[in-house]
Scaffold this active site. Structure first.
Site, mmCIF file in Angstrom:
data_model
loop_
_atom_site.group_PDB
_atom_site.id
_atom_site.type_symbol
_atom_site.label_atom_id
_atom_site.label_comp_id
_atom_site.label_asym_id
_atom_site.label_seq_id
_atom_site.Cartn_x
_atom_site.Cartn_y
_atom_site.Cartn_z
ATOM 1 N N GLY A 180 34.993 -44.219 -17.498
ATOM 2 C CA GLY A 180 34.821 -43.606 -18.824
ATOM 3 C C GLY A 180 33.343 -43.564 -19.183
ATOM 4 N N ASP A 187 33.621 -40.766 -14.417
ATOM 5 C CA ASP A 187 34.434 -40.046 -15.396
ATOM 6 C C ASP A 187 35.095 -38.883 -14.669
ATOM 7 O OD1 ASP A 187 34.032 -39.970 -18.802
ATOM 8 O OD2 ASP A 187 35.192 -38.386 -17.827
ATOM 9 N N SER A 212 37.742 -50.623 -24.046
ATOM 10 C CA SER A 212 38.267 -49.760 -25.094
ATOM 11 C C SER A 212 38.960 -50.665 -26.105
ATOM 12 C CB SER A 212 39.300 -48.792 -24.529
ATOM 13 O OG SER A 212 38.926 -48.329 -23.264
ATOM 14 N N THR A 213 39.008 -50.227 -27.378
ATOM 15 C CA THR A 213 39.746 -51.017 -28.367
ATOM 16 C C THR A 213 41.220 -50.797 -28.134
ATOM 17 O OG1 THR A 213 37.981 -50.599 -29.894
ATOM 18 C CG2 THR A 213 39.999 -51.482 -30.815
ATOM 19 N N GLU A 258 33.644 -53.971 -27.591
ATOM 20 C CA GLU A 258 32.276 -53.617 -27.934
ATOM 21 C C GLU A 258 32.162 -53.416 -29.439
ATOM 22 O OE1 GLU A 258 29.378 -53.511 -26.181
ATOM 23 O OE2 GLU A 258 28.883 -53.357 -28.307
ATOM 24 N N PHE A 259 31.161 -54.058 -30.043
ATOM 25 C CA PHE A 259 31.017 -53.996 -31.500
ATOM 26 C C PHE A 259 29.885 -53.078 -31.939
ATOM 27 C CE2 PHE A 259 33.142 -58.051 -30.724
ATOM 28 C CZ PHE A 259 34.190 -57.978 -31.628
ATOM 29 N N LYS A 283 38.662 -57.540 -32.368
ATOM 30 C CA LYS A 283 38.038 -56.217 -32.512
ATOM 31 C C LYS A 283 38.734 -55.423 -33.614
ATOM 32 C CE LYS A 283 36.007 -52.315 -31.659
ATOM 33 N NZ LYS A 283 34.730 -51.820 -31.332
ATOM 34 N N ASN A 299 36.950 -54.343 -37.362
ATOM 35 C CA ASN A 299 36.913 -52.970 -37.890
ATOM 36 C C ASN A 299 37.729 -52.845 -39.166
ATOM 37 O OD1 ASN A 299 35.108 -51.934 -36.134
ATOM 38 N ND2 ASN A 299 36.602 -51.076 -34.724
ATOM 39 N N CYS A 309 36.528 -45.214 -34.699
ATOM 40 C CA CYS A 309 37.199 -46.520 -34.656
ATOM 41 C C CYS A 309 38.044 -46.874 -35.869
ATOM 42 C CB CYS A 309 36.156 -47.623 -34.480
ATOM 43 S SG CYS A 309 35.433 -47.642 -32.855
ATOM 44 N N ARG A 358 33.832 -37.168 -34.895
ATOM 45 C CA ARG A 358 35.219 -37.662 -34.932
ATOM 46 C C ARG A 358 35.533 -38.304 -36.281
ATOM 47 N NH1 ARG A 358 35.552 -40.871 -29.310
ATOM 48 N NH2 ARG A 358 33.409 -41.339 -29.900
HETATM 49 C C1 UDX Z 1 32.154 -49.007 -36.264
HETATM 50 C C2 UDX Z 1 31.802 -50.509 -36.324
HETATM 51 O O1 UDX Z 1 30.687 -50.695 -37.208
HETATM 52 C C3 UDX Z 1 31.497 -51.027 -34.954
HETATM 53 O O2 UDX Z 1 31.274 -52.429 -35.015
HETATM 54 C C4 UDX Z 1 32.670 -50.731 -34.029
HETATM 55 O O3 UDX Z 1 32.401 -51.170 -32.728
HETATM 56 C C5 UDX Z 1 32.991 -49.243 -34.014
HETATM 57 O O4 UDX Z 1 33.217 -48.790 -35.360
HETATM 58 P P1 UDX Z 1 30.776 -46.730 -36.138
HETATM 59 O O5 UDX Z 1 32.079 -46.071 -36.431
HETATM 60 O O6 UDX Z 1 29.966 -46.217 -34.999
HETATM 61 O O7 UDX Z 1 31.001 -48.289 -35.849
HETATM 62 O O8 UDX Z 1 29.842 -46.628 -37.418
HETATM 63 P P2 UDX Z 1 29.613 -47.481 -38.755
HETATM 64 O O9 UDX Z 1 28.160 -47.659 -38.946
HETATM 65 O O10 UDX Z 1 30.449 -48.677 -38.798
HETATM 66 O O11 UDX Z 1 30.096 -46.442 -39.884
HETATM 67 C C6 UDX Z 1 31.458 -46.070 -40.036
HETATM 68 C C7 UDX Z 1 31.631 -45.209 -41.267
HETATM 69 O O12 UDX Z 1 31.493 -45.967 -42.455
HETATM 70 C C8 UDX Z 1 30.638 -44.059 -41.382
HETATM 71 O O13 UDX Z 1 31.320 -42.902 -41.802
HETATM 72 C C9 UDX Z 1 29.655 -44.550 -42.430
HETATM 73 O O14 UDX Z 1 29.012 -43.498 -43.099
HETATM 74 C C10 UDX Z 1 30.569 -45.351 -43.338
HETATM 75 N N1 UDX Z 1 29.859 -46.399 -44.102
HETATM 76 C C11 UDX Z 1 29.258 -47.439 -43.451
HETATM 77 C C12 UDX Z 1 29.835 -46.339 -45.501
HETATM 78 O O15 UDX Z 1 30.378 -45.403 -46.096
HETATM 79 N N2 UDX Z 1 29.203 -47.341 -46.186
HETATM 80 C C13 UDX Z 1 28.599 -48.393 -45.564
HETATM 81 O O16 UDX Z 1 28.062 -49.265 -46.274
HETATM 82 C C14 UDX Z 1 28.625 -48.441 -44.157
HETATM 83 P P1 ADP Z 2 34.663 -43.878 -26.377
HETATM 84 O O1 ADP Z 2 34.113 -43.533 -27.730
HETATM 85 O O2 ADP Z 2 35.697 -44.982 -26.443
HETATM 86 O O3 ADP Z 2 33.623 -44.136 -25.339
HETATM 87 P P2 ADP Z 2 35.082 -41.204 -25.325
HETATM 88 O O4 ADP Z 2 36.185 -40.248 -25.602
HETATM 89 O O5 ADP Z 2 33.696 -40.861 -25.755
HETATM 90 O O6 ADP Z 2 35.537 -42.617 -25.911
HETATM 91 O O7 ADP Z 2 34.986 -41.480 -23.758
HETATM 92 C C1 ADP Z 2 36.058 -41.783 -22.938
HETATM 93 C C2 ADP Z 2 35.827 -41.120 -21.567
HETATM 94 O O8 ADP Z 2 36.798 -41.612 -20.659
HETATM 95 C C3 ADP Z 2 35.958 -39.589 -21.560
HETATM 96 O O9 ADP Z 2 34.762 -39.015 -21.106
HETATM 97 C C4 ADP Z 2 37.130 -39.313 -20.572
HETATM 98 O O10 ADP Z 2 36.922 -38.160 -19.784
HETATM 99 C C5 ADP Z 2 37.091 -40.578 -19.717
HETATM 100 N N1 ADP Z 2 38.356 -40.878 -19.035
HETATM 101 C C6 ADP Z 2 39.590 -40.987 -19.571
HETATM 102 N N2 ADP Z 2 40.502 -41.313 -18.634
HETATM 103 C C7 ADP Z 2 39.831 -41.437 -17.448
HETATM 104 C C8 ADP Z 2 40.205 -41.773 -16.094
HETATM 105 N N3 ADP Z 2 41.462 -42.071 -15.785
HETATM 106 N N4 ADP Z 2 39.237 -41.794 -15.160
HETATM 107 C C9 ADP Z 2 37.950 -41.520 -15.476
HETATM 108 N N5 ADP Z 2 37.537 -41.200 -16.723
HETATM 109 C C10 ADP Z 2 38.454 -41.160 -17.709
#
Ligand code: UDX
Ligand code: ADP
Length: 459
Positions: free
Chosen positions: A9, A34, A131-132, A160-161, A215, A219, A271, A341
């Protein structure tokens, strides 16, 4: 000693996290694989392609390690065969149909990858869940892996955080690294790799199930803080309080802390929604209905945070958006990423289009293909009514606009030239700031009406 790693991935988690691991662990060779050839080409910057994800600092790390001890390829089977540790970093979206649809995680990709590992691995192999995943996924994983005749497996959970936009810094200086497993030697093998750059006091080891649940819990707690502050923002607007002042006041309390208290259009990203749904599904599964309802509310409130913005705009612009042009600033779910996303911008823009608005959307990193695929349908699956275009600059987005709507906290929106922008807009003009990220006093001094999230008393 682990010397060969494979990561299945090459996405938002797999790519950056393996790049940082390679950078800090010169003795380890890492192959990131991938099934998506285009993605791999982009990671290799082939044929002029830019990296598949935008992340500050990522290119510099890659320049140091790519082709040195980090490789990107589509040779999934070969990389698994060569590895003594395999990271599972595939996507786990929410199930869309069948049993558990709308809540349970879709583990199709995990299962497929597990079967590939069972087919190709040789000898003692450590499989690491990145992955979560729902709690107890490792059970299913083990069941599949045990079918292998050529390899023996140990399973670890190493969630992963990192957050997008700050991924490289989060990975290089993590608050903590979590390694969960049932066998001490295996846990120590992975903890030992992290020890190359993470102080041992920040490496937390637990059992497998605690790591999987931690995890989801982290979140859920983060999402809960955002829904809580957004709920308070609504009360601020109704009462004359100011959510920024409330944030400062409560954030100074050590028991609460200052982080993650910024109100906005609701949380997005790959997430939070998925993991909350996961937790809700888990609670329901174990008959903990009140627990499920409690976390469901955090999610419902996030939907409310988005809906109320589009409703407020329609109401302010005299109840209809037909023949009105709105400049939308920001489409990514947060600053410093090209990821869309679950971005709150999707639902809000769809609502505005549905009411007949014409949108001119600016985002420094999101391309118009992504906008097009997300906005050409409305929530009910019908073709969208109003029209939209991607604007090349903030200025062109504002040309002839009736209103400006700020949805993403991009740094450049903090320094907008309101004298210029106001002169480009049709009068009367409005600014709706859902991020508290711009100088509204200046916008007002140029004759614009303003609304700001969580600022009461001025509507
Ligand atoms: C999150 C977690 O922070 C991370 O630990 C986990 O591994 C994956 O999910 P991420 O989704 O990348 O990370 O971004 P993050 O900075 O957490 O923001 C998430 C959303 O909350 C965003 O839309 C952001 O704009 C919003 N947010 C964040 C707020 O609205 N207010 C805040 O104070 C912080
Ligand atoms: P994340 O945010 O968790 O990293 P993504 O969707 O960005 O998720 O990435 C996941 C990746 O895993 C994609 O690029 C997808 O093509 C790849 N993937 C899914 N299943 C397989 C598999 N069986 N073998 C190799 N790659 C894979």
């Amino acid at each position: 000693m682990v010397s060969k790693i494979c990561c299945i991935g090459a996405g938002y988690v797999g790519g950056p996290s393996m790049a940082v691991m390679a950078d800090s662990s010169p003795g380890v060779d890492i192959e990131v694989v991938d099934v998506d050839q285009q993605r791999i080409d982009a990671w290799n910057n082939l044929n002029g392609a830019s990296l598949p994800i935008y992340e500050p600092g990522l290119q510099q790390v890659l320049d140091r390690v790519r082709g040195h001890n980090l490789y990107f390829s589509t040779d999934v089977a070969g990389a698994i065969r060569r590895a003594d540790m395999v990271f599972l970093s595939v996507n786990t979206p929410t199930k869309h149909r069948g049993h558990g649809a709308g809540a349970a995680a879709d583990l199709t990709f995990i299962e497929k990858a597990a079967r590939q590992i069972a087919d190709s691995a040789q000898g003692a192999t450590i499989v690491v869940e990145r992955s979560t995943l729902p709690v107890r996924t490792a059970d299913g994983l083990r069941r599949i892996l045990d079918c292998s005749t050529n390899a023996r497996f140990e399973i670890l959970s190493n969630p992963e955080f990192m957050a997008e936009g700050t991924a490289i810094d989060d990975l290089q200086n993590p608050d903590r690294v979590l390694v969960g497993g049932q066998c001490d030697a295996t846990v120590n093998a992975l903890a030992g790799i992290y020890a190359n750059w993470v102080p041992s006091s920040r490496i937390i080891t637990t059992n497998l199930w605690s790591a999987e649940l931690a995890k989801l819990t982290a979140n859920a707690f983060l999402a809960q803080r955002i829904s809580s502050i957004n709920a308070i923002a609504g009360i601020c607007e109704a009462t004359g309080a100011d959510v920024e002042e409330v944030r400062r006041a409560i954030g100074a309390d050590r028991r609460i802390g200052a982080e993650f208290l910024k109100s906005g259009p609701g949380f997005g990203g790959s997430c939070f929604k998925k993991d909350l749904l996961n937790l809700i599904y888990l609670a329901e599964h174990y008959g903990l209905d009140e627990v499920a309802r409690y976390w469901r509310m955090v999610l419902d409130l996030n939907g409310w945070s988005q809906k109320r913005i589009s409703q407020m705009i329609v109401k302010t612009l005299f109840g209809t958006l037909r023949d009105k042009r709105i400049a939308v600033l920001g489409f990514a779910f947060k600053a410093d990423t090209n990821d869309t996303r679950e971005s709150p911008a999707i639902g809000i823009c769809r609502d505005l289009l549905h009411d007949g608005a014409s949108l001119s959307i600016h985002d420094p990193r999101v391309d118009d293909g992504a906008m097009r695929s997300l906005l050409s349908m409305s929530d009910d699956g019908l073709p969208a009514v109003g029209g939209f275009e991607k604007a090349a600059s903030v200025e062109t987005a504002c040309d002839g606009a009736d209103a400006v709507l700020i949805l993403t906290d991009w740094h450049q929106y903090k320094q907008l030239d309101w004298a210029d922008l106001a002169s480009r807009m049709r009068q009367p003009g409005w600014v709706f700031d859902a991020r508290r990220g711009t100088n509204l006093a200046e916008a007002e001094s140029h004759g614009l009406d303003t609304w700001q999230i969580g600022r009461g008393g001025l509507n």
